[in-house]
Design an enzyme around this catalytic site. Structure first.
Site, short mmCIF file in Angstrom:
data_model
loop_
_atom_site.label_atom_id
_atom_site.label_comp_id
_atom_site.label_asym_id
_atom_site.label_seq_id
_atom_site.Cartn_x
_atom_site.Cartn_y
_atom_site.Cartn_z
N SER A 177 8.26 5.63 17.50
CA SER A 177 8.49 7.01 17.06
C SER A 177 8.64 7.93 18.24
CB SER A 177 7.30 7.45 16.21
OG SER A 177 7.33 8.84 16.01
N SER A 237 0.85 -1.19 0.00
CA SER A 237 0.00 0.00 0.00
C SER A 237 0.88 1.24 0.00
CB SER A 237 -0.92 0.00 1.22
OG SER A 237 -0.15 -0.05 2.41
N TYR A 295 -2.00 8.62 15.46
CA TYR A 295 -0.80 7.88 15.01
C TYR A 295 0.13 7.64 16.20
CZ TYR A 295 3.91 7.32 13.13
OH TYR A 295 5.18 6.88 12.90
N LYS A 340 1.34 4.03 18.35
CA LYS A 340 2.73 3.62 18.67
C LYS A 340 2.86 3.39 20.18
CE LYS A 340 4.49 3.75 14.51
NZ LYS A 340 4.90 2.51 13.84
N1 UFG Z 1 7.93 21.81 7.78
C1 UFG Z 1 7.89 22.93 6.98
N2 UFG Z 1 7.38 22.79 5.70
C2 UFG Z 1 6.93 21.60 5.23
C3 UFG Z 1 6.99 20.45 6.08
C4 UFG Z 1 7.49 20.61 7.35
O1 UFG Z 1 8.26 24.04 7.38
O2 UFG Z 1 6.48 21.54 4.08
C5 UFG Z 1 8.52 21.95 9.13
C6 UFG Z 1 7.59 21.54 10.25
O3 UFG Z 1 6.77 22.61 10.65
C7 UFG Z 1 8.61 21.09 11.32
C8 UFG Z 1 9.76 20.51 10.50
O4 UFG Z 1 9.61 21.07 9.21
O5 UFG Z 1 9.08 22.21 12.03
C9 UFG Z 1 9.74 18.99 10.39
O6 UFG Z 1 8.47 18.57 9.91
P1 UFG Z 1 8.22 17.09 9.34
O7 UFG Z 1 6.81 17.05 8.85
O8 UFG Z 1 9.28 16.73 8.37
O9 UFG Z 1 8.43 16.15 10.60
P2 UFG Z 1 7.69 16.13 12.03
O10 UFG Z 1 8.75 16.41 13.05
O11 UFG Z 1 6.48 16.96 12.05
O12 UFG Z 1 7.20 14.63 12.13
C10 UFG Z 1 8.07 13.55 11.91
C11 UFG Z 1 7.29 12.41 11.30
C12 UFG Z 1 6.30 11.84 12.27
C13 UFG Z 1 7.01 11.47 13.53
C14 UFG Z 1 7.81 12.62 14.07
C15 UFG Z 1 8.66 12.11 15.23
O13 UFG Z 1 6.57 12.85 10.16
O14 UFG Z 1 5.74 10.66 11.74
O15 UFG Z 1 8.68 13.16 13.09
O16 UFG Z 1 9.26 13.13 15.92
F1 UFG Z 1 6.10 11.09 14.44
#
Ligand code: UFG
Length: 359
Positions: free
Chosen positions: A145, A50, A169, A173
């Site tokens: 996570s 998937s 999510y 976990k």
């Molecule tokens: N961000 C942006 N622009 C984007 C995407 C993200 O500025 O287009 C910023 C977010 O605001 C954040 C940082 O980049 O400050 C990281 O964001 P991500 O979405 O890459 O990652 P997250 O830390 O939000 O989440 C990730 C995984 C989750 C997991 C988590 C664990 O996506 O599944 O890390 O800490 F649970």
């Protein structure tokens, strides 16, 4: 970094090295398969495809010089799991341990479809553990996570930080971790290692394996690489008013190959361990802001990444990074790849495969 050769590995006898890898066709799964084969294991892959790719597995095979056994199906399929465990035993390679990646993984989607997340991630893992019990398989390494920690009370996150996830999510976990804790308490032979990932990015240095999100990426790094390759016009930076080094969100980015090696170390640990359950952070211990990552990527790739500031993304925290000392003490594992390695390898993957695994 030189591209490692995977052609010359000598595999030990199958009888003591057979593993089930659920979700092996995904981003972290494929990188981990390579490291497992390299360490002498014989992985059997179960994936419902998937969110994974047949071509990715073909590339693992060609990098490893090893033919994989692949079964297409779900961890929620009791009969299939029983058949896989029995068949491995009948063929003289009984499964010794399970590395469990299979599951749904989008925070936003989990808010919209919580039942799907509980069904696949929680009920699916229960079904898997029940099949493991019937097959007398006592060891599991689980893909957890850092999201289980929820709102940070202090930085860095240590494993003793309270568990308080803020989305379905993360709850799945945390619930699976609790199930594994109880499962280990119930039988002295049970071993469960929960690896709490921080932010895996980058790709295999060969450029043949990497992250291939469907549609518009939710995560920062694949969004940056898609802007770099011309698939998206600009990056939206969510929030520039956080109390951080430059106002943008700070995370602990970890090279996916370092993360993959952590799974091999976790399996080795399971064999030595005298206690059943353990949860371990896999991160570098360093925080990097969105703008710091962006600038590092631009420098390494030579590509300009236009960006626009947007309001904060709902549910985001200002900053988080790992205390990785438990991993070093228990597993003898430490992340060694730099932010520049992550950017160089991620850019090599994206530029050589602009559409991911699609033609
Ligand atoms: N961000 C942006 N622009 C984007 C995407 C993200 O500025 O287009 C910023 C977010 O605001 C954040 C940082 O980049 O400050 C990281 O964001 P991500 O979405 O890459 O990652 P997250 O830390 O939000 O989440 C990730 C995984 C989750 C997991 C988590 C664990 O996506 O599944 O890390 O800490 F649970």
């Amino acid at each position: 970094m030189p591209i490692p050769s995977f052609q010359r590995f000598h595999l030990p006898p199958a009888s003591n090295s057979s593993l089930l890898v659920t979700g092996g066709a995904g981003y972290i799964g494929t990188h981990t398969l390579l490291e497992l084969i390299r360490a002498g294991y014989q992985p059997v892959v179960l994936d419902d495809f998937s969110n994974g790719s047949h071509l990715a597995l073909k590339r693992v095979e060609s990098l490893a010089g090893h033919t994989l056994q692949v079964v297409e199906g779900s961890i929620t399929d009791t009969g299939l799991l029983d058949a896989m465990f029995s068949s491995a035993a009948e063929h003289g390679s009984p499964i010794q341990a399970v590395v469990h990646f299979a599951g749904l993984k989008s925070v936003g989607e989990s808010v919209a479809k919580p039942l799907d997340y509980y069904q696949t991630n929680v009920a699916g893992t229960l079904t898997l553990l029940q099949a493991m019990e019937r097959a007398h398989v006592h060891t599991i390494v689980f893909s957890s996570s850092a999201t289980v920690y929820g709102i940070p009370l202090a930085q860095p996150y240590t494993e003793s930080h309270p568990i308080a996830p803020v989305n379905p999510y993360g709850s799945t976990k945390a619930i699976v971790e609790q199930i594994l804790r109880d499962w280990c308490a119930a039988h002295p032979a049970h071993r469960a290692t929960c690896l709490r990932y921080f932010n895996p990015i980058g790709a295999h240095p060969s450029g043949m394996l990497g992250e291939a999100p469907e549609g518009i990426p939710n995560n920062l790094f694949p969004f940056i690489t898609q802007v770099a390759v011309g698939k998206r016009p600009h990056l939206n930076v969510f929030g520039n008013d956080y109390p951080t080094v430059d106002g943008t969100g700070v995370r602990d980015y970890i090279h996916v190959v370092d993360l993959a090696i952590g799974h091999v170390k976790a399996l080795e640990h399971s064999r030595r361990a005298t206690t059943g359950f353990v949860a371990i952070n896999l991160g570098t211990g360093r925080g990097t802001s969105v703008l710091e990552l962006l600038h590092a990527f631009q420098t390494v790739s030579g590509q300009a990444i236009p960006y626009e500031f947007q309001p904060r993304r709902p549910g985001d925290i200002a900053e988080c990074w790992a205390d990785p000392s438990t991993a070093e003490a228990l597993l003898g594992w430490k992340a060694t790849r730099t932010l520049e390695d992550m950017c160089a390898d991620g850019w090599r993957w994206q530029s050589q495969n602009p559409n991911g695994y699609e033609p």
